[in-house]
Design an enzyme around this catalytic site. Sequence first.
Site, mmCIF file in Angstrom:
data_model
loop_
_atom_site.group_PDB
_atom_site.id
_atom_site.type_symbol
_atom_site.label_atom_id
_atom_site.label_comp_id
_atom_site.label_asym_id
_atom_site.label_seq_id
_atom_site.Cartn_x
_atom_site.Cartn_y
_atom_site.Cartn_z
ATOM 1 N N SER A 154 0.852 -1.183 0.000
ATOM 2 C CA SER A 154 0.000 0.000 0.000
ATOM 3 C C SER A 154 0.886 1.231 0.000
ATOM 4 O O SER A 154 2.061 1.176 0.403
ATOM 5 C CB SER A 154 -0.886 0.001 1.254
ATOM 6 O OG SER A 154 -1.523 1.245 1.446
ATOM 7 N N TYR A 183 -1.826 0.154 10.987
ATOM 8 C CA TYR A 183 -2.061 -0.302 9.617
ATOM 9 C C TYR A 183 -0.835 -0.052 8.752
ATOM 10 O O TYR A 183 -0.394 -0.925 7.991
ATOM 11 C CB TYR A 183 -3.288 0.383 9.003
ATOM 12 C CG TYR A 183 -3.491 -0.031 7.562
ATOM 13 C CD1 TYR A 183 -3.959 -1.307 7.264
ATOM 14 C CD2 TYR A 183 -3.187 0.836 6.523
ATOM 15 C CE1 TYR A 183 -4.112 -1.715 5.947
ATOM 16 C CE2 TYR A 183 -3.341 0.436 5.197
ATOM 17 C CZ TYR A 183 -3.807 -0.833 4.922
ATOM 18 O OH TYR A 183 -3.954 -1.244 3.601
#
Length: 337
Positions: A131, A155
């Site tokens: 990501s 995250y």
Amino acid sequence: MIRDGFWKDRNVFVTGCTGLLGSWLTMALVEAGANVTGLVRDHVPRSNLKWSGFDEAINIVRGPVEDYELVLRAMNEYEVETCFHLAAQTIVGIANRSPLSTFETNIKGTWCLLEAARHTPTLRRIVVASSDKAYGEQSELPYREDAPLLGLHPYDASKSCTDILARTYFHTYGLPVAVSRCGNIYGGGDINFNRLIPGTMRSLYYGERPVIRSDGTPLRDYIFVKDAVSAYLTLARALDRGEIRGQAFNFAPERPVSVAELVALMTKVSGKTHIEPDVRGKGRPDGEIYHQYLSCEKAGKMLGWRPAHTLEEGLAETYRWYRAFFDEAERKRHEDP
């Protein structure tokens, strides 16, 4: 989307196939003639894969990605040639509240998948979803692939680890793996309504004011899900070239927009321009990066990849999906006694 016969009769394993990207990727592979096996942890009746009916067109293995023996069995029994590892806990707010489950899925799940892949003799290519959040917060924009991975929040850190693990398995074991670092993926089928785009789409459909949690100024990349699918398929095919293996690639439209601008565009494509957003924040939300966007020069040069949709086109198609989704939900609600 796929105009040649490359994927016909190939055995493909998709983790996270019920998610936003996973569902559209699965649909594209099925339509291209691939034999798709999906790993599914939870039964989600409103998932895009279920709603589209494509769950009936694939083999389904039930269980979590962090179950090494399960994943190893599935990859060998279905003689997997290509793997797309998308399974993850992707919600930043949930990661902040529940870091251990996020680390379990995102980090342990990745090493279990990679280790299973290492012991699957039929495997030829594997794409791992990292990501843009794996970069953490950088001082230099746009982010390029040679920037350090500095995830500091749960995250972000989980994606930094995912990314490093994938490339470790190439450098140590020669696993034919590459890493995808996408901007924020959006499109029809995302039913996580605490996210900005699905939440705004739902608010606009029902004539309510969309909520902006920040002051509206944070900048982000937003990549339409069909462009993300093309990125993953392009990268997977490129893994037949040795110089692609062990590499990471950014994928984004290279058009960063503010949250306020994005909400305004969604309001425009919905045709409900009389609705004003409810701006509740005075700065960035806690635990999130302020400005973050990507350079995709490397993907253009090495893969020949470019997005096919403008932001306006992607948002218009996305709103049409949500309108049909909510129309169906309202029809069923009124039919029920």
